[in-house]
Design a protein around this motif. Structure first.
Motif, PDB file in Angstrom:
ATOM      1  N   GLU A 221       5.566  -9.006  -0.386  1.00  0.00           N
ATOM      2  CA  GLU A 221       5.424 -10.346  -0.969  1.00  0.00           C
ATOM      3  C   GLU A 221       6.188 -11.383  -0.138  1.00  0.00           C
ATOM      4  O   GLU A 221       5.712 -12.505   0.076  1.00  0.00           O
ATOM      5  CB  GLU A 221       5.909 -10.330  -2.422  1.00  0.00           C
ATOM      6  CG  GLU A 221       5.805 -11.644  -3.180  1.00  0.00           C
ATOM      7  CD  GLU A 221       4.388 -12.230  -3.219  1.00  0.00           C
ATOM      8  OE1 GLU A 221       3.417 -11.460  -3.102  1.00  0.00           O
ATOM      9  OE2 GLU A 221       4.259 -13.475  -3.329  1.00  0.00           O
TER      10      GLU A 221
ATOM     11  N   ARG B  17       4.126 -12.396   2.746  1.00  0.00           N
ATOM     12  CA  ARG B  17       3.078 -13.372   2.398  1.00  0.00           C
ATOM     13  C   ARG B  17       3.680 -14.776   2.269  1.00  0.00           C
ATOM     14  O   ARG B  17       3.072 -15.765   2.672  1.00  0.00           O
ATOM     15  CB  ARG B  17       2.421 -12.987   1.065  1.00  0.00           C
ATOM     16  CG  ARG B  17       1.645 -11.675   1.113  1.00  0.00           C
ATOM     17  CD  ARG B  17       0.911 -11.443  -0.221  1.00  0.00           C
ATOM     18  NE  ARG B  17       0.412 -10.080  -0.310  1.00  0.00           N
ATOM     19  CZ  ARG B  17       0.921  -9.136  -1.110  1.00  0.00           C
ATOM     20  NH1 ARG B  17       1.948  -9.409  -1.904  1.00  0.00           N
ATOM     21  NH2 ARG B  17       0.407  -7.921  -1.121  1.00  0.00           N
TER      22      ARG B  17
ATOM     23  N   LEU C  75       1.599   3.240   1.119  1.00  0.00           N
ATOM     24  CA  LEU C  75       0.624   2.385   0.431  1.00  0.00           C
ATOM     25  C   LEU C  75       0.830   0.919   0.803  1.00  0.00           C
ATOM     26  O   LEU C  75      -0.135   0.152   0.883  1.00  0.00           O
ATOM     27  CB  LEU C  75       0.726   2.595  -1.087  1.00  0.00           C
ATOM     28  CG  LEU C  75       0.155   3.940  -1.582  1.00  0.00           C
ATOM     29  CD1 LEU C  75       0.685   4.284  -2.963  1.00  0.00           C
ATOM     30  CD2 LEU C  75      -1.373   3.923  -1.609  1.00  0.00           C
ATOM     31  N   CYS C  76       2.076   0.518   1.058  1.00  0.00           N
ATOM     32  CA  CYS C  76       2.339  -0.871   1.475  1.00  0.00           C
ATOM     33  C   CYS C  76       1.783  -1.145   2.872  1.00  0.00           C
ATOM     34  O   CYS C  76       1.262  -2.232   3.129  1.00  0.00           O
ATOM     35  CB  CYS C  76       3.837  -1.180   1.439  1.00  0.00           C
ATOM     36  SG  CYS C  76       4.425  -1.543  -0.223  1.00  0.00           S
TER      37      CYS C  76
ATOM     38  N   GLN D 252      -1.842  -1.578   2.519  1.00  0.00           N
ATOM     39  CA  GLN D 252      -2.126  -2.881   1.905  1.00  0.00           C
ATOM     40  C   GLN D 252      -1.958  -4.007   2.933  1.00  0.00           C
ATOM     41  O   GLN D 252      -2.792  -4.917   3.015  1.00  0.00           O
ATOM     42  CB  GLN D 252      -1.200  -3.098   0.703  1.00  0.00           C
ATOM     43  CG  GLN D 252      -1.428  -4.394  -0.070  1.00  0.00           C
ATOM     44  CD  GLN D 252      -2.810  -4.469  -0.721  1.00  0.00           C
ATOM     45  OE1 GLN D 252      -3.335  -3.463  -1.184  1.00  0.00           O
ATOM     46  NE2 GLN D 252      -3.407  -5.654  -0.727  1.00  0.00           N
TER      47      GLN D 252
ATOM     48  N   GLU E 269      -4.797  -6.623   4.252  1.00  0.00           N
ATOM     49  CA  GLU E 269      -4.664  -8.080   4.165  1.00  0.00           C
ATOM     50  C   GLU E 269      -4.541  -8.735   5.527  1.00  0.00           C
ATOM     51  O   GLU E 269      -4.517  -9.969   5.629  1.00  0.00           O
ATOM     52  CB  GLU E 269      -3.414  -8.438   3.329  1.00  0.00           C
ATOM     53  CG  GLU E 269      -3.549  -8.107   1.866  1.00  0.00           C
ATOM     54  CD  GLU E 269      -2.300  -8.472   1.068  1.00  0.00           C
ATOM     55  OE1 GLU E 269      -1.666  -9.512   1.366  1.00  0.00           O
ATOM     56  OE2 GLU E 269      -1.955  -7.705   0.159  1.00  0.00           O
TER      57      GLU E 269
END
Lengths: 381, 98
Positions: free
Chosen positions: A130, A133, A156-157, A160, A164
């Motif tokens: 986060e 981002r 998993l991050c 992800q 993205e």
């Protein structure tokens, strides 16, 4: 037996303890020639001391505290590299709080933060994602450490971040795996081990198969255990029953949480993102084959080692441990924590010298907190 | 970090990214539920479910009784308090000026 009053089911605990005592007698173990059982997981170490299980069990049974505390086995050189990364002005360095106080050769992350580095304690790698981002102009590095329980979260991050197209997120990967150090300890001729209490939550992820070699190749029993005191005692009893019967098997006391096949989503994510390093250094244990993970080539853009030109493979970065630090001897069961010359003197939870004193899951910190042994205050000279 | 903590899933915040809001002893935060997705992939079926949560990822579904027992042990070990504090720290870390 004051501690058993606090157990959820004191009657069950007393019954299991009585049976443990009986079996230790049947096996013929004594204080001079005890049965050695290693609990691998740092959470189990903490629980054993917290509930005084080492005192409640008979003297013919000795717990050896295993290497299952990720913060405790982190080499100083890796902390140094964290500080190096955090000192870059373009970097926001993110980490679990547990790693903040681990000493490096220069400083800890806590000291680096006090010196002005942008270091943030996050609860989850999701928070680091986060931050990436929210701050497209900064490089967000997450200090990925831990055993198989935390590895799926970072895998998993990375998946992800790739989905993205985040270009300012990377992992400083220091993930380690449980089976290789167990093999290394079993191969150590000085080690006296009769059986294992296996980790609960690591096994929830990887399942039971990765432990088969312990039973098959080394003829030692292993029982995967939960974290309640009665879980731990029952698991010890199951190990003793195997020893009495001359069996060596992988058994699961924690079946209510641990499926035999593990968690397939986690296993697939880790397999996709990571591969074993040739070898990795463990504090106190030295280098162990295939015991650490690195990020696969296809996710190279999310690998802080490649991105910033640092990392384990870059030259010889091994650092000597502080003088008189007994972490290695404690971890291999050669000495008890209080027999280390620095215990409670040069090394306390407030000012840790060795890593076993840093985390509540470290044997020395647990011993210090619950062992009833306190340093004597020396009069000022 | 390794022991995790039980929490109850209260809502789904992003079905595509498999993110849900979870309640841990009164503290709410967003977690990832990819590892406990139900058969058929209906993420809404997770609302109300209890799970063991490790560093923001639900790793195993548990029943309510197991959740209560686990929380009690974690409280006795001091680990639950540390975990909840880490969740609060995590929130603070997002807001720090850079």
């Amino acid at each position: 037996m004051k501690y058993t009053d606090e157990f959820r089911d004191p009657a069950a605990a007393k019954a299991v303890l009585a049976e443990i005592e009986r079996l230790v007698g049947v096996i013929g173990a004594t204080a001079d020639a005890p049965i050695y059982i290693m609990e691998i997981c740092g959470g189990h170490t903490h629980a054993i001391f917290r509930y005084g299980l080492d005192k409640l069990t008979p003297t013919g049974l000795e717990f050896i505290h295993g290497p299952g505390c990720p913060v405790c086995v982190l080499p100083m050189s890796r902390v140094d590299e964290c500080v190096e990364l955090a000192e870059r002005p373009d970097v926001i360095f993110t980490t679990f709080g547990d790693a903040m106080r681990v000493p490096g050769t220069r400083k800890s992350l806590l000291q680096a933060k006090a010196d002005g580095c942008d270091i943030r304690m996050v609860y989850s790698p999701l928070d680091a994602l986060e931050l990436a981002r929210r701050h497209p102009d900064r490089e967000i590095v997450f200090f990925a450490l831990g055993f198989e329980t935390t590895t799926p979260s970072t895998a998993l991050c990375v998946q992800q971040a790739a989905a993205e197209g985040l270009s300012n997120f990377s992992l400083f990967c220091n993930h380690i795996t449980v089976p290789p150090p167990i093999k290394a300890l079993l191969d150590d001729p000085h080690m006296k081990l009769d059986g294992f209490v296996g980790p609960g939550h690591v096994s929830m992820v990887i399942g039971l198969e990765p432990y088969e070699f312990i039973a098959r190749d080394y003829q030692k029993p292993i029982v995967v255990a939960g974290f309640e005191p009665v879980d731990l005692l029952q698991s010890v009893l199951m190990v003793l029953q195997q020893i009495r019967d001359g069996r060596a098997e992988v058994e699961n006391q924690y079946a209510r949480i641990v499926p035999a096949a593990g968690n397939p989503v986690s296993i697939a994510a880790c397999e996709d993102v990571y591969e074993p390093r040739e070898k990795f250094e463990w504090r106190g244990l030295g280098e162990i084959d295939k015991s650490g993970l690195k990020i696969r080539e296809k996710y190279a853009a999310f690998d802080a080692e490649r991105k910033f030109g640092i990392g384990y493979s870059k030259g010889n970065r091994q650092t000597p441990e502080p003088e008189d630090c007994g972490c290695g001897d404690v971890m291999t069961g050669r000495i008890k924590p209080h027999q280390c010359p620095q215990f409670g003197k040069g090394c306390t939870p407030e000012q840790p010298l060795g890593a076993l004193m840093v985390s509540s899951e470290g044997a020395c910190a647990a011993y210090y907190q619950y062992g009833g042994i306190r340093p004597e205050v020396e009069p000022a000279a | 970090m390794c022991l995790g903590i039980p929490g109850q899933i209260v809502s789904i915040s992003d079905a595509e990214k498999k993110l849900a809001m979870v309640d841990v002893s009164g503290v709410q935060r967003e977690i990832n539920v990819a590892c406990i997705m139900p058969e058929g992939g209906k993420v809404d079926d997770l609302i109300g479910a209890w799970a063991l949560i490790h560093v923001g990822f639900a790793m195993s579904r548990i029943d309510e009784e197991e959740a209560a027992k686990t929380l009690e042990i974690l409280m006795q070990l001091g680990e639950a308090q540390a975990e909840i504090e880490a969740m609060r720290d995590g929130k603070a870390a997002m807001e720090e000026a850079s």
